[in-house]
Design an enzyme around this catalytic site. Structure first.
Site, mmCIF file in Angstrom:
data_model
loop_
_atom_site.group_PDB
_atom_site.id
_atom_site.type_symbol
_atom_site.label_atom_id
_atom_site.label_comp_id
_atom_site.label_asym_id
_atom_site.label_seq_id
_atom_site.Cartn_x
_atom_site.Cartn_y
_atom_site.Cartn_z
ATOM 1 N NE ARG A 135 -2.217 1.366 3.374
ATOM 2 C CZ ARG A 135 -1.480 2.051 4.251
ATOM 3 N NH1 ARG A 135 -0.956 3.228 3.934
ATOM 4 N NH2 ARG A 135 -1.256 1.566 5.448
ATOM 5 C CE1 TYR A 164 -13.916 8.652 -18.581
ATOM 6 C CE2 TYR A 164 -13.078 9.190 -16.403
ATOM 7 C CZ TYR A 164 -13.746 8.327 -17.253
ATOM 8 O OH TYR A 164 -14.233 7.153 -16.768
ATOM 9 C CE LYS A 208 -9.863 4.256 -20.048
ATOM 10 N NZ LYS A 208 -11.043 3.489 -19.758
#
Ligand code: PLP
Length: 388
Positions: free
Chosen positions: A53, A107, A204
């Site tokens: 983490r 976006y 993407k």
């Protein structure tokens, strides 16, 4: 770690940037260090303890160096999603009372984050047209701290005046942050023209295979470290398995994106000539309002295009039915072509009035072009348009 020489091209950087030579046990492929936690040397600070983490394990460090070389950055950070990269960056840079200039064509997820969460975080923002530098000074306030833009807007495929953003922000003392997802570092490297931080949905193009969710932030070591400390608190860290897949995808980034640039231009030209197509938005077409500016700024026009048919929504739905190659799906940047209506998917969370204001009509169709043979793509569209 290998840093290909400063003048290495992006194809070489994609394959060799950040790689260890020799790799562990002589391996050419950096392994997955799945361990959550590692032994601690005396005196190690909290943020430097190796713990997943805290974004500090060997697999994460390897991926960060690989991502940094691609954007030509001092440092990079991988996050659990593109939205984790965006929200964590904004949470790092903005304090209650601060104001931001933000592109008016963001976006959908970024737009929704700002419209739904900024007020409760004590931030204000003003939407500005990233293609009209003459309007920005009027929107700047004494408490403005940052300027947030995207390289290529979604889904209108407009190209922002990015050099002007940097010049303006420097004059005004603002931090510049850019979402470079649509261009990828193959087509544009924002840090090279002076942006402070670049972010990606690595889901993407960076990964390119539609099989993971991840994000990335790159920039100076000082800024990226500040974002990492915020990420360590909020917890949006990337799992090493996903990081392994992302690093593997990165190695083919340049060949994939170049094929997508080529396919998109081929298809955009075909669509622009078709009698059933009302308009095409692709910056590689000389008719696109940003064409000349984009040709000067970008190394490639990208794999994203949008268009409208003369027959409106019904014709769009009929086209989706008739196409055999593209999947009807949102998202983008993978090897397979995708087609979608943003008003019904990526921008469904926006009010109809906001959509209309930036040109996202209900019949607008967005294409993410894959790496299929361009002749097969044009044949498929030709046949499908014949049935519309
Ligand atoms: N930025 C852009 C330009 C995007 O298109 C997306 C997702 O579609 C995101 C950010 C958010 O990325 P993610 O879905 O990985 O959180």
């Amino acid at each position: 770690m290998v840093h290909p020489s400063d003048d290495a091209r992006i194809d070489t950087i994609a394959v060799h940037g950040g790689e260890r030579r020799p790799g562990p046990e002589g391996s050419l492929v950096f392994p997955i260090y799945q361990g959550t936690v590692y032994t601690v040397e005396p005196g190690t600070g909290y943020h430097d303890m190796k713990y997943i983490r805290l974004n500090s394990t060997p697999s994460q460090a390897y991926l960060h160096e690989k991502l940094a070389t691609l954007e030509g950055a001092e440092a990079a950070l991988a996050t659990a999603s593109g939205m984790a990269a965006i929200t964590t960056t904004l949470l790092t840079l903005l304090r209650p009372g601060d104001h931001a200039l933000v592109s008016d064509c963001l976006y959908g997820g970024t737009h929704d984050f700002l419209t739904q969460k900024a007020a409760e975080l004590g931030w204000s923002y003003t939407f500005v047209d990233p293609r009209r530098p003459e309007t920005w000074a009027a929107a700047r306030r004494p408490e403005t701290r940052l300027f947030l833009v995207e390289t290529i807007t979604n889904p209108m495929i407009r190209v922002a005046r990015l050099r002007d953003v940097v010049t303006f922000a420097r004059q005004e003392g603002l931090t510049t942050v850019i979402d470079n997802t649509f261009a990828s570092p193959v087509n544009f490297r924002p840090l090279s023209i002076g942006f402070d931080l670049v972010m990606h949905s690595a889901t993407k193009y960076l990964n390119g295979h539609s099989d993971l969710v991840a994000g990335c932030v790159a920039g100076s070591a000082e800024l990226v470290d500040r974002v990492r400390h915020t990420l360590n608190l909020y917890g949006g860290s990337l799992d090493p398995h996903a990081g392994f897949l992302l690093a593997r995808g990165l190695k083919t980034l340049a060949v994939r994106v170049r094929a997508q640039n080529h396919n998109a231009l081929t298809l955009a030209r075909f669509l622009a000539e078709h009698p059933k197509v009302a308009e095409v938005h692709y910056p590689g077409l000389p008719t696109h309002p940003d064409h000349e500016h984009a040709a000067r700024l970008l190394s490639g026009f990208g794999g994203m295009a949008s268009f409208r048919l003369t027959g409106g929504v019904a014709a769009a739905e009929a086209l989706f039915e008739a196409l055999r190659i593209p999947y009807v799906a949102p998202s983008l940047g993978g090897v397979e072509s995708l087609i979608t209506r943003p008003a019904a998917t990526s921008h469904a969370g926006m009010s109809a009035a906001d959509r209309e204001r930036i040109g996202i009509t209900d019949d607008l169709i967005r294409l993410s072009i894959g790496i299929e043979d361009p002749a097969d793509l044009t044949d498929d569209f030709d046949a499908a348009l014949g049935k519309v």
